[in-house]
Design an enzyme around this catalytic site. Structure first.
Site, PDB file in Angstrom:
ATOM      1  CG  HIS A 118      36.102  24.338  53.817  1.00 16.30           C
ATOM      2  ND1 HIS A 118      36.149  23.804  52.540  1.00 16.30           N
ATOM      3  CD2 HIS A 118      34.867  24.892  53.941  1.00 16.30           C
ATOM      4  CE1 HIS A 118      34.989  24.018  51.940  1.00 16.30           C
ATOM      5  NE2 HIS A 118      34.179  24.667  52.775  1.00 16.30           N
ATOM      6  CG  ASP A 150      33.191  26.067  49.855  1.00 14.21           C
ATOM      7  OD1 ASP A 150      33.239  25.000  49.243  1.00 14.21           O
ATOM      8  OD2 ASP A 150      32.615  26.202  50.946  1.00 14.21           O
ATOM      9  CG  PHE A 175      23.159  21.101  50.812  1.00 12.40           C
ATOM     10  CD1 PHE A 175      23.188  19.718  50.667  1.00 12.40           C
ATOM     11  CD2 PHE A 175      22.475  21.864  49.859  1.00 12.40           C
ATOM     12  CE1 PHE A 175      22.547  19.106  49.593  1.00 12.40           C
ATOM     13  CE2 PHE A 175      21.830  21.261  48.791  1.00 12.40           C
ATOM     14  CZ  PHE A 175      21.862  19.876  48.655  1.00 12.40           C
ATOM     15  CG  ASP A 226      31.923  22.442  54.328  1.00 13.09           C
ATOM     16  OD1 ASP A 226      31.768  23.683  54.364  1.00 13.09           O
ATOM     17  OD2 ASP A 226      31.371  21.721  53.460  1.00 13.09           O
TER      18      ASP A 226
HETATM   19 ZN    ZN Z   1      31.943  23.565  49.598  1.00 14.34          ZN
END
Ligand code: ZN
Length: 429
Positions: free
Chosen positions: A60, A152, A324, A306
Site C-alpha cells: 500500500h 483507495d 491527509f 500507506d
Molecule cells: Zn486509503
C-alpha cells in the site's frame, strides 16, 4: 556472485531460523548452507550479527506518478522503498489519470523496470476514475499485471457497485482492497471524533465511519466469495470484525500502518502538526493497543505504510487545509523492530510473516523463500543500528513523516532485488 556470510536467516516458509551462509548467483539463490567455501570471484558480505529475510513487501504505497510527480515519482518512491528494505511495492491507483486501464498498469510496470530499483506492482482501480459509478477495465488490467484492485483514497459508497466489482474480480483470482469509509459519516472529519476533536476544536471522523463499511464489505465478501482485504485498519472494533470474519472462514485479510500501531490521538496537540494528519486518523490509545495485539496474533495479516508523500507547501498549511497522509517506507521496518521485536512482543518469524510472506500472498506475487532456486529478493537487517529520524533519512522526495525526531534501533542495511544490490550498507547503490 555474492556470498552473505553468517547472517541469522529467518524464513518460516522453509522452517529456517538459524545462522547460514547464502550464495547468490545471477538473479537467484544458489546455495543455503551452514558453511560454504567462498566461491571464486565472489563478493563476500559479512552478515555477522545481522538478520537475512525474504525481501520486504509493502502492498500500500502512493507513488503519485502519473500526475503528481512534484510529490513523488516511481523513481524517487522506489529509492525510498530500497532504503527501507523493500524489494516490492504495490502502488495505489489514485494518480492523475487514475490507473483504471491496462495501459495505466503497463506504464507503471515499465517505469518501475526502467528505474532498476525495486519491483513495482501496480494496483488497478475498481471503478472508472475511482468515482464509484462504473466498473473499471478489470480484465484488461489483470491481463497487464495488476496485482490487486482498489479505489483507495475513498470507499466505494454504493454497496451494489462494490458487489459488481467483487463478482468480477473474483474471476481473476485477485483481491479487492477496500479503504473503508462511509463519506456521510466521516464528513470532512479532520481527526478522530472524541477526545482529539473536542480538545482541538476540529471536525471529528468517528470510528463508526470506518467500522460500518468494514462490516458491509465483509458481508459482500460472504455474498460474492471474492477475497477481501481491509486497508489501513485503525480501530479495535475493526480488528474484531476481521477476527470474526476469519473465524467464519471468509477470505478476509487486513493490513495496518505503523502510525496506527505506534501513535494515537494523544500525540495531537496545540501545535496542530499536519504530519499527524492522515486518513483514517490516529485513534485512541486503546485502539492502537488492540491493533498491536491483532498484528501479533495474526488477525491483521500485514504491515503497510500507506506511504503518502506531500510537498512542504501542502503540509505547511493550517491543519484543516493540509492534505491527509504521511510517508512511511524508510521508517516502517525500524518502527516494528524497535517497538515490537526488540521488546519481545513479536518474534522475528512473525515479523517475516507480516512484512514478507503475507503481503506476497495477498497480492498474488510469487513466493520468495531463502532456499536454493528462489529469486534473490532479500533484505539484510542490522537490529542494532541506532539512528534518529531526521529529514536526511528520506530517500523519497518528501519527508512528511509522523515520526520525525524519533530514536529508532534496527534497519535494513542491504536490499537485493533479483540478485542486484540496490541498497548497500545503508547507501543506495
Ligand atoms: Zn486509503
Amino acid at each position: 556472485m555474492l556470498l552473505i556470510r553468517g547472517a541469522h536467516v529467518v524464513d518460516p516458509q522453509v522452517g529456517l531460523d538459524a545462522v547460514r551462509d547464502v550464495v547468490v548467483e545471477g538473479e537467484r539463490i544458489a546455495e543455503v548452507a551452514e558453511s560454504v567455501q567462498v566461491p571464486v570471484g565472489a563478493e563476500v558480505i559479512d552478515g555477522t550479527g545481522k538478520y537475512l529475510v525474504p525481501g520486504l513487501v509493502d502492498i500500500h504505497v502512493h507513488f503519485r506518478d502519473p500526475g503528481y510527480e512534484y510529490k513523488e515519482t516511481i523513481e524517487t518512491g522506489s529509492a525510498a522503498a530500497a532504503v527501507g528494505g523493500f524489494t516490492d511495492v504495490a502502488t495505489m491507483p489514485n494518480t492523475d489519470p487514475v490507473v483504471d486501464t491496462g495501459e495505466g498498469i503497463h506504464y507503471q510496470i515499465a517505469k518501475g523496470d526502467a528505474c532498476g530499483l525495486v519491483h513495482v506492482r501496480p494496483i488497478g482501480a475498481c471503478t472508472k476514475g475511482e468515482k464509484g459509478e462504473q466498473l473499471a477495465e478489470i480484465g484488461d488490467m489483470a491481463h497487464e499485471g495488476a496485482c490487486m484492485f482498489s479505489d483507495d483514497g475513498h470507499g466505494v459508497q454504493s454497496a451494489g457497485m462494490l458487489r459488481t466489482v467483487m463478482d468480477y474480480v473474483r474471476q481473476f483470482d485477485r483481491v479487492v482492497a477496500c479503504h473503508c469509509e462511509v463519506d456521510s459519516l466521516s464528513n470532512h472529519g479532520q481527526v478522530n471524533e472524541g477526545r482529539a476533536s473536542t480538545r482541538l476544536g476540529l471536525a471529528g471522523w468517528p470510528a463508526a465511519g470506518e467500522e460500518v463499511e468494514i462490516g458491509r464489505d465483509i458481508d459482500l465478501c460472504r455474498l460474492t466469495g471474492c477475497a477481501l482485504h481491509i486497508c489501513h485498519i485503525s480501530t479495535a472494533r475493526g480488528a474484531e470484525l476481521v477476527r470474526a470474519a476469519k473465524a467464519e472462514g471468509l477470505p478476509v485479510t487486513a493490513e495496518v500502518c505503523p502510525h496506527h500501531l505506534f501513535l494515537d490521538e494523544t500525540a495531537l496537540d496545540e501545535t496542530y502538526d499536519t504530519n499527524l494528519k492522515m486518513n483514517p486518523p490516529l485513534r485512541t490509545p486503546e485502539d492502537a493497543a488492540a491493533l498491536r495485539e491483532a498484528l501479533v496474533d495474526g488477525t491483521i495479516d500485514c504491515v503497510v505504510t500507506d506511504h503518502a508523500p506531500h510537498a512542504p507547501f501542502e503540509k505547511e498549511r493550517e491543519f484543516e487545509a493540509a492534505p491527509f497522509g504521511v510517508v512511511g517506507l524508510e521508517t516502517s521496518l525500524p518502527l516494528v523492530l524497535t517497538n515490537l521485536v526488540a521488546t519481545s512482543k513479536m518474534s522475528w518469524s512473525r515479523l517475516v510473516e507480516a512484512m514478507c510472506v503475507a503481503p506476497r500472498r495477498i497480492a498474488r506475487l510469487e513466493p520468495v523463500r531463502v532456499e536454493e532456486g528462489s529469486v534473490a529478493d532479500l533484505t539484510l537487517v542490522d537490529p542494532a543500528y541506532a539512528f534518529d529520524v531526521t529529514p536526511e533519512l528520506f530517500a523519497g522526495k518528501e519527508s512528511n513523516s509522523a515520526f520525525l525526531g524519533a530514536h529508532l534501533t534496527g534497519r535494513a542495511t542491504d536490499t537485493l532485488v533479483a540478485g542486484r544490490h540496490v541498497l548497500r550498507d545503508t547507501k543506495l547503490a
